[in-house]
Design an enzyme around this catalytic site. Structure first.
Site: not given
Ligand code: DX5
Ligand code: ZN
Length: 214
Positions: A36, A65, A136, A7, A34, A175, A32, A67
């Site tokens: 947000m 992903h 998650m 990620s 993310d 994740d 990956h 969010m």
């Molecule tokens: C968290 C993200 C993850 C994040 C995971 O909300 O969806 O993808 O990058 O990070 P680690 O592996 O450090 O927990």
């Molecule tokens: Zn993620």
């Protein structure tokens, strides 16, 4: 056989292309991403224009992903940007069935992510239409959080749900807090797509970190 998905949330944001190329060289299978929006989660990252700009820096598949609230408004842009997997949150979708259709119609694989407190049974009606279930194992929003142990049981439940639906092609992704200590339990439970942010980008030897997850 597992798919290791670093990620980029834990990468150096001022050098994203180089960071992606670095983990590609060091054995990553998928990137990956993310997204947000500062509403669904209390953090803000990047959107479609940044993903589009990064597409040409690697041959690895992109795993987005989402969010975000109203994820349906991002689907066409993500397809045009060259994304392969799109995962929306169950909690963010009033019309989950429609969003899943929209993702497949746009030519991508569609997944649904579940927050730690959301039961796997909430996916029972759509189990046959999923390409991926994302469990998650932290509350979404930040990298580097501690793995929530009951997520392991949810991976088993997700596997059972997909089997019951006769959907053997779908994969289970995990994740949050995945590292050398927690990885065995999630693999044993049936996860094959492993997301790792801090465990890969924070490691001094990223090749060794990826190898240890595999
Ligand atoms: C968290 C993200 C993850 C994040 C995971 O909300 O969806 O993808 O990058 O990070 P680690 O592996 O450090 O927990
Ligand atoms: Zn993620």
């Amino acid at each position: 056989m597992v798919t290791i998905c670093p990620s980029i949330l834990s990468a150096d944001f001022s050098r994203l292309a180089e960071e992606i190329q670095d983990v590609e060289r060091k054995g990553a299978d998928c990137i990956h991403l993310d997204l947000m929006d500062g509403h669904f989660v209390p953090n803000l990252t990047f959107g479609v224009p940044v993903i589009k700009a990064l597409r040409s820096c690697t041959k690895l598949p992109f795993d987005a992903h989402l969010m975000v609230e109203h994820p349906e408004t991002y689907i066409d842009g993500l397809a045009a940007a060259g994304v392969q997997y799109v995962t929306v949150h169950q909690e963010a979708c009033v019309h989950l069935d429609r969003v899943l259709q929209q993702i497949r119609e746009a030519g991508m694989k569609g997944g649904v992510a579940l927050n730690p407190a959301t039961p796997v049974s909430s996916l029972s009606c759509v189990a046959g239409q999923l390409d991926m279930i994302l469990i998650m194992s932290v509350n979404p929003g930040f990298g580097g959080q501690k793995f929530i142990p009951y997520a392991v049981d949810k991976i088993r439940q997700a596997k059972a749900l997909l089997e019951q639906a006769g959907n053997t092609a779908a994969v289970i992704e995990v994740d949050g807090g995945v590292n050398a200590k927690t990885v065995q339990a999630v693999k044993d439970a049936g996860a094959t797509f492993l997301v790792a942010g801090s465990a890969v980008f924070g490691a001094e030897d990223r090749a060794a970190a990826i190898a240890s997850l595999r």
